[in-house]
Structures are given as C-alpha cells and as structure tokens.
Design a protein around this motif. Structure first.
Motif, PDB file in Angstrom:
ATOM      1  N   ALA A 140      30.720  35.979  44.106  1.00  0.00           N
ATOM      2  CA  ALA A 140      31.404  36.486  45.293  1.00  0.00           C
ATOM      3  C   ALA A 140      30.412  37.004  46.323  1.00  0.00           C
ATOM      4  O   ALA A 140      30.792  37.313  47.449  1.00  0.00           O
ATOM      5  CB  ALA A 140      32.387  37.603  44.904  1.00  0.00           C
ATOM      6  N   HIS A 158      40.390  35.553  36.738  1.00  0.00           N
ATOM      7  CA  HIS A 158      41.479  35.021  37.565  1.00  0.00           C
ATOM      8  C   HIS A 158      41.042  33.763  38.318  1.00  0.00           C
ATOM      9  O   HIS A 158      41.818  32.809  38.450  1.00  0.00           O
ATOM     10  CB  HIS A 158      41.948  36.083  38.558  1.00  0.00           C
ATOM     11  N   ALA A 159      39.797  33.747  38.799  1.00  0.00           N
ATOM     12  CA  ALA A 159      39.295  32.576  39.515  1.00  0.00           C
ATOM     13  C   ALA A 159      39.199  31.371  38.590  1.00  0.00           C
ATOM     14  O   ALA A 159      39.493  30.239  38.989  1.00  0.00           O
ATOM     15  CB  ALA A 159      37.932  32.883  40.128  1.00  0.00           C
ATOM     16  N   GLY A 176      38.497  34.236  48.504  1.00  0.00           N
ATOM     17  CA  GLY A 176      38.805  34.414  47.091  1.00  0.00           C
ATOM     18  C   GLY A 176      37.797  33.684  46.221  1.00  0.00           C
ATOM     19  O   GLY A 176      37.337  32.593  46.568  1.00  0.00           O
ATOM     20  N   LYS A 177      37.453  34.273  45.094  1.00  0.00           N
ATOM     21  CA  LYS A 177      36.448  33.643  44.238  1.00  0.00           C
ATOM     22  C   LYS A 177      36.940  32.318  43.674  1.00  0.00           C
ATOM     23  O   LYS A 177      36.136  31.462  43.317  1.00  0.00           O
ATOM     24  CB  LYS A 177      36.039  34.589  43.102  1.00  0.00           C
ATOM     25  N   GLU A 178      38.265  32.125  43.620  1.00  0.00           N
ATOM     26  CA  GLU A 178      38.783  30.850  43.125  1.00  0.00           C
ATOM     27  C   GLU A 178      38.286  29.684  43.980  1.00  0.00           C
ATOM     28  O   GLU A 178      38.063  28.584  43.472  1.00  0.00           O
ATOM     29  CB  GLU A 178      40.308  30.869  43.070  1.00  0.00           C
ATOM     30  N   ARG A 227      33.884  40.686  35.461  1.00  0.00           N
ATOM     31  CA  ARG A 227      34.998  41.356  36.115  1.00  0.00           C
ATOM     32  C   ARG A 227      36.277  40.513  36.067  1.00  0.00           C
ATOM     33  O   ARG A 227      36.226  39.301  35.863  1.00  0.00           O
ATOM     34  CB  ARG A 227      34.657  41.673  37.578  1.00  0.00           C
ATOM     35  N   GLU A 228      37.406  41.159  36.322  1.00  0.00           N
ATOM     36  CA  GLU A 228      38.690  40.475  36.250  1.00  0.00           C
ATOM     37  C   GLU A 228      38.794  39.327  37.239  1.00  0.00           C
ATOM     38  O   GLU A 228      39.461  38.312  36.958  1.00  0.00           O
ATOM     39  CB  GLU A 228      39.829  41.462  36.472  1.00  0.00           C
ATOM     40  N   HIS A 229      38.160  39.466  38.410  1.00  0.00           N
ATOM     41  CA  HIS A 229      38.286  38.388  39.397  1.00  0.00           C
ATOM     42  C   HIS A 229      37.597  37.111  38.924  1.00  0.00           C
ATOM     43  O   HIS A 229      37.962  36.017  39.348  1.00  0.00           O
ATOM     44  CB  HIS A 229      37.775  38.830  40.781  1.00  0.00           C
ATOM     45  N   ASP A 230      36.622  37.220  38.022  1.00  0.00           N
ATOM     46  CA  ASP A 230      36.026  36.022  37.425  1.00  0.00           C
ATOM     47  C   ASP A 230      37.047  35.294  36.553  1.00  0.00           C
ATOM     48  O   ASP A 230      37.151  34.064  36.576  1.00  0.00           O
ATOM     49  CB  ASP A 230      34.806  36.402  36.576  1.00  0.00           C
ATOM     50  N   PRO A 244      33.234  42.304  43.032  1.00  0.00           N
ATOM     51  CA  PRO A 244      34.289  41.751  43.893  1.00  0.00           C
ATOM     52  C   PRO A 244      33.803  41.541  45.326  1.00  0.00           C
ATOM     53  O   PRO A 244      32.785  42.113  45.737  1.00  0.00           O
ATOM     54  CB  PRO A 244      35.384  42.839  43.843  1.00  0.00           C
TER      55      PRO A 244
END
Length: 224
Positions: free
Chosen positions: A110, A181-182, A149-151, A176-179, A50
């Motif tokens: 990120a 969500h992005a 944000g990674k998005e 990871r979860e942020h991947d 993250p």
C-alpha cells in the motif's frame, strides 16, 4: 491454500521490513508542524501498513488538515525517514530459499510505488524478486482524501507476474487485515506474519489461511 504456491505476493511494511521507526517519526513531525495533536505511539503504529489516506480519515481530520499532514510526512520520508528502517531477521534467507525453489516473487504494498521501489533497492531485496524493481507494485502518489484499495495493487501484481493465469497458484503474505481482504478480493488465500504490526486476532478475524510466527515457519508453509 495451495500446497506449493507458484507465485508469492509479499507485503513490504511489517512483512519484509521493520519500517515503524521511520514512519512514526515522520508522522510525529507532520502532526507537530501542522498543529494537530500527535496521536500516541499505539495509534501511530496502526498507521504502518494501510493506505495513509485511510488512516488519516479514521482520525476525523478535515481534508485540508489531512493534506497538510501528508505534505510534511512525505517531505520527511523523502528526506531520509523512509530509510529509518531495517529488514527483519530471517527475511533474506526466506526469499533466497523461495527463489531457489523456482517461486515467482513480487512485492504488493500500500506504500506509494515511487517510495516503495527505492526502499526495496536500498536494502537489496530486489535481487530476490522475479523481475527486480519491476516486481514492486504499489499505488501512485495520492492526496490525503484518496486511497487506492490494496485489492487493485494485488490485481496488478498478479496480472504482471502471471499469477492470475491458468495453472498458477498464488498466495498473498502480509501482516495486516487489508492484506487478507485484498487477497480475498482477487480469489487467492493469504498467509499472515506474526512479527508485523497487526493487532492481536486481526489476521484471524479477517480470515487468514494461516499465520507464521517466524520467517522459517513461513518458509515451511510456502515450500512444504
């Protein structure tokens, strides 16, 4: 998820490289020098992947404390800590197979782009990317209270590589979860990798389309 993606966006830390040793060592030095209690290894490991500013915010540090940690951490990384790292077994063969099949490959991370590109070059991974080091996308260097944000990184990578064009079928690959969500924020699916730094069930709870246990299994998911 597309049967045969034309564009594959790859996370860096925990997906292509095992960067935890260097990142955790640099964080230990940063917390020690700033007089902040060093989190245990399990907590430090959660920093891998993250945005750093987001992870520091979750510790409840003041802005000044976080800025001090970031300053020492980046000094240690740039002094060589970022190369206390290794490419996961099977990754070069995976990337070679994807390129041979005509897949457009880019990195969307990120990690700040000024750090990510030298790491990719150091390990020779740029040779597999569609536009070499120009295919490595990450945020700019940011202060402790900031985190892109990674998005936004994924959106840049898609636009630059043509993955957002009609007829393209893109997928994000990360640990990871942020991947996940992005990817969702950009209207594309995500495939998770089990060899990274995610907590048990993290990827599934985020809504990942599939999880690969090995690079060979990921190759099968991407190439069919």
């Amino acid at each position: 998820m597309p049967d045969r993606p034309t564009h594959v966006l790859l996370d860096l830390d925990g997906t292509l490289t095992d960067s935890a040793p260097g990142i955790m060592a640099c964080l230990r030095t940063a917390f020690t020098e700033t007089g902040i209690p060093v989190p245990d290894d399990a907590r430090l490991r959660r920093f891998v992947g993250p945005p750093l500013g987001l992870s520091l915010a979750r510790l409840g540090l003041t802005h000044d404390q976080a800025e001090a940690v970031v300053t020492v951490y980046r000094r240690e990384l740039e002094a060589g800590g970022m190369y206390d790292n290794a490419v996961f077994d099977g990754v070069p063969g995976l990337l070679a197979a994807l390129r041979a099949a005509g897949t457009t490959l880019v990195v969307a991370t990120a990690k700040p782009q000024p750090l990510a590109r030298p790491i990719v070059e150091h390990f020779g991974l740029h040779r597999y990317l569609s536009a070499g080091l120009d295919s490595v996308f990450g945020p700019a260097m940011e202060g402790a209270g900031e985190h892109t944000g990674k998005e936004k990184v994924v959106a840049r990578a898609l636009a630059a590589s043509g993955g957002d064009q009609a007829g393209a079928a893109a997928v994000m690959v990360g640990d990871r979860e942020h991947d996940v969500h992005a990817a969702a924020a950009n209207g594309i699916p995500a495939i998770g990798v089990a060899w990274g730094y995610g907590e048990p069930g993290e990827l599934e709870e985020a809504g990942v389309a599939a999880v690969a246990g090995t690079p060979e299994e990921l190759r099968g998911l991407l190439l069919g």
